[in-house]
Design an enzyme around this catalytic site. Structure first.
Site, PDB file in Angstrom:
ATOM      1  N   GLY A 188       0.755  -1.240   0.000  1.00 46.32           N
ATOM      2  CA  GLY A 188       0.000   0.000   0.000  1.00 46.32           C
ATOM      3  C   GLY A 188       0.783   1.285   0.000  1.00 46.32           C
ATOM      4  O   GLY A 188       0.828   1.994   1.006  1.00 46.32           O
ATOM      5  N   SER A 189       1.378   1.617  -1.120  1.00 47.89           N
ATOM      6  CA  SER A 189       2.053   2.897  -1.324  1.00 47.89           C
ATOM      7  C   SER A 189       1.526   3.505  -2.607  1.00 47.89           C
ATOM      8  O   SER A 189       1.144   2.787  -3.541  1.00 47.89           O
ATOM      9  CB  SER A 189       3.568   2.705  -1.420  1.00 47.89           C
ATOM     10  OG  SER A 189       4.197   3.846  -1.975  1.00 47.89           O
ATOM     11  N   VAL A 190       1.537   4.832  -2.685  1.00 44.53           N
ATOM     12  CA  VAL A 190       1.079   5.500  -3.899  1.00 44.53           C
ATOM     13  C   VAL A 190       1.920   5.098  -5.104  1.00 44.53           C
ATOM     14  O   VAL A 190       1.461   5.169  -6.249  1.00 44.53           O
ATOM     15  CB  VAL A 190       1.088   7.037  -3.706  1.00 44.53           C
ATOM     16  CG1 VAL A 190       2.513   7.551  -3.571  1.00 44.53           C
ATOM     17  CG2 VAL A 190       0.358   7.740  -4.846  1.00 44.53           C
TER      18      VAL A 190
ATOM     19  N   ARG B  37      -4.635  -5.356  -0.079  1.00 45.71           N
ATOM     20  CA  ARG B  37      -5.891  -4.615  -0.159  1.00 45.71           C
ATOM     21  C   ARG B  37      -5.624  -3.110  -0.303  1.00 45.71           C
ATOM     22  O   ARG B  37      -6.284  -2.423  -1.089  1.00 45.71           O
ATOM     23  CB  ARG B  37      -6.740  -4.905   1.088  1.00 45.71           C
ATOM     24  CG  ARG B  37      -8.125  -4.296   1.041  1.00 45.71           C
ATOM     25  CD  ARG B  37      -8.995  -4.780   2.178  1.00 45.71           C
ATOM     26  NE  ARG B  37      -9.460  -6.153   1.958  1.00 45.71           N
ATOM     27  CZ  ARG B  37      -9.084  -7.201   2.691  1.00 45.71           C
ATOM     28  NH1 ARG B  37      -8.230  -7.040   3.692  1.00 45.71           N
ATOM     29  NH2 ARG B  37      -9.557  -8.410   2.441  1.00 45.71           N
ATOM     30  N   ALA B  38      -4.643  -2.592   0.440  1.00 48.68           N
ATOM     31  CA  ALA B  38      -4.345  -1.160   0.378  1.00 48.68           C
ATOM     32  C   ALA B  38      -3.791  -0.752  -0.982  1.00 48.68           C
ATOM     33  O   ALA B  38      -4.075   0.347  -1.475  1.00 48.68           O
ATOM     34  CB  ALA B  38      -3.357  -0.788   1.484  1.00 48.68           C
TER      35      ALA B  38
ATOM     36  N   HIS C 234      -1.129 -19.236  -1.151  1.00 50.06           N
ATOM     37  CA  HIS C 234       0.184 -18.648  -0.864  1.00 50.06           C
ATOM     38  C   HIS C 234       1.305 -19.679  -0.973  1.00 50.06           C
ATOM     39  O   HIS C 234       2.434 -19.337  -1.330  1.00 50.06           O
ATOM     40  CB  HIS C 234       0.203 -17.939   0.502  1.00 50.06           C
ATOM     41  CG  HIS C 234       0.033 -18.827   1.692  1.00 50.06           C
ATOM     42  ND1 HIS C 234      -1.189 -19.084   2.266  1.00 50.06           N
ATOM     43  CD2 HIS C 234       0.947 -19.492   2.446  1.00 50.06           C
ATOM     44  CE1 HIS C 234      -1.030 -19.870   3.311  1.00 50.06           C
ATOM     45  NE2 HIS C 234       0.272 -20.138   3.446  1.00 50.06           N
TER      46      HIS C 234
ATOM     47  N   ALA D 197       6.018   0.989   4.285  1.00 52.22           N
ATOM     48  CA  ALA D 197       6.563   0.917   5.639  1.00 52.22           C
ATOM     49  C   ALA D 197       5.807  -0.123   6.461  1.00 52.22           C
ATOM     50  O   ALA D 197       6.405  -0.861   7.257  1.00 52.22           O
ATOM     51  CB  ALA D 197       6.483   2.289   6.308  1.00 52.22           C
ATOM     52  N   ASN D 198       4.505  -0.198   6.278  1.00 48.98           N
ATOM     53  CA  ASN D 198       3.691  -1.146   7.034  1.00 48.98           C
ATOM     54  C   ASN D 198       4.048  -2.589   6.701  1.00 48.98           C
ATOM     55  O   ASN D 198       4.258  -3.417   7.601  1.00 48.98           O
ATOM     56  CB  ASN D 198       2.210  -0.893   6.743  1.00 48.98           C
ATOM     57  CG  ASN D 198       1.297  -1.770   7.566  1.00 48.98           C
ATOM     58  OD1 ASN D 198       1.409  -1.829   8.789  1.00 48.98           O
ATOM     59  ND2 ASN D 198       0.390  -2.462   6.904  1.00 48.98           N
TER      60      ASN D 198
ATOM     61  N   ARG E  40      10.794  14.561  -5.782  1.00 53.77           N
ATOM     62  CA  ARG E  40       9.565  15.133  -5.254  1.00 53.77           C
ATOM     63  C   ARG E  40       8.578  14.004  -4.980  1.00 53.77           C
ATOM     64  O   ARG E  40       8.265  13.205  -5.862  1.00 53.77           O
ATOM     65  CB  ARG E  40       8.973  16.114  -6.259  1.00 53.77           C
ATOM     66  CG  ARG E  40       7.748  16.865  -5.771  1.00 53.77           C
ATOM     67  CD  ARG E  40       8.107  17.898  -4.714  1.00 53.77           C
ATOM     68  NE  ARG E  40       9.018  18.911  -5.251  1.00 53.77           N
ATOM     69  CZ  ARG E  40       9.576  19.852  -4.520  1.00 53.77           C
ATOM     70  NH1 ARG E  40       9.321  19.899  -3.206  1.00 53.77           N
ATOM     71  NH2 ARG E  40      10.403  20.729  -5.064  1.00 53.77           N
TER      72      ARG E  40
ATOM     73  N   CYS F  23       3.395  13.581  -1.579  1.00 54.75           N
ATOM     74  CA  CYS F  23       2.857  14.552  -0.626  1.00 54.75           C
ATOM     75  C   CYS F  23       3.337  15.970  -0.910  1.00 54.75           C
ATOM     76  O   CYS F  23       2.883  16.923  -0.270  1.00 54.75           O
ATOM     77  CB  CYS F  23       3.240  14.156   0.794  1.00 54.75           C
ATOM     78  SG  CYS F  23       5.024  14.174   1.091  1.00 54.75           S
TER      79      CYS F  23
END
Length: 214
Positions: free
Chosen positions: A30-32, A56-57, A92, A109-110, A174, A177
């Protein structure tokens, strides 16, 4: 030999031992930076057989239409829908066994913290927990600069390094954020070239076409 005649044992043996394309399991957390996951899959699919996993993220950022048509994207729901009774295959484990190489890009990070702590609460982290660490495993982190510089992140990177996980470092640019700093995921072309160079060098050293899954 006519088409009706059976192939000789020598020919059959050559056919069975013919080179196959490397099997790459690509995963996004889950990262952009997961908006680039389609590009990453396209890069690898030109060279290898590719299957994909998304947390999921990460699905908040992945455009499924951007993925190659021959690449299957597995999600958390697939982990449960493919198993009904004892004796059925477990997704899996099947994916872990199929893959020659695992690449997580982006690594949030998560998910980094989960892997470093041995947690396995979703499809991706279950694959990692079951992974054969004699096979290549790459991660390309992506997070805000403040998160990348956090002491926990340093500890987590050290923990996965001890497992033999190869780091493709983030870059300075950049960020999503608006901040400027280190933490952006390496470009898909860099990730692809890094993994391919490592794999082909390993093949040359071992003399094998690919490392067969265990």
């Amino acid at each position: 030999m006519t088409s009706s005649e059976p192939a000789s044992p020598e020919i059959e043996q050559q056919a069975n031992s013919a080179p196959r394309r490397p099997r790459i399991l690509l995963a996004a957390s889950g990262s952009v930076a997961a908006i680039k996951f389609g590009n990453l899959c396209h890069s690898f699919s030109e060279w290898a057989e590719v299957k994909a996993v998304a947390t999921r993220a990460s699905l908040h950022f992945i455009d499924r239409a951007s993925l190659p048509k021959d690449v299957i994207l597995y999600t958390e729901e697939d982990e449960w829908s493919t198993w009904n009774k004892v004796g059925d295959s477990v997704l899996h484990i099947e994916l872990r066994s199929w893959a020659d190489i695992l690449v997580i890009a982006p690594l949030s990070a998560n998910t980094l913290g989960k892997i470093a702590g041995g947690l396995c609460d979703n499809l991706l982290t279950c694959i990692v927990r079951a992974w054969d660490y004699s096979k290549p495993f790459f991660v390309a982190p992506a997070m805000n600069t403040l998160m990348w510089k956090n002491p926990f992140t340093e500890q987590h990177i050290m923990s996965i390094d001890e497992l033999g996980v190869s780091l493709i470092p983030p870059v300075t640019k950049r960020l999503a954020c608006g901040d400027y700093g280190n933490g952006a995921m390496a470009e898909p072309s860099v990730i692809y070239s890094t993994v391919r160079l490592f794999f082909e060098s390993r093949v040359q050293q071992s003399g094998n076409i690919v490392q067969q899954p265990v």
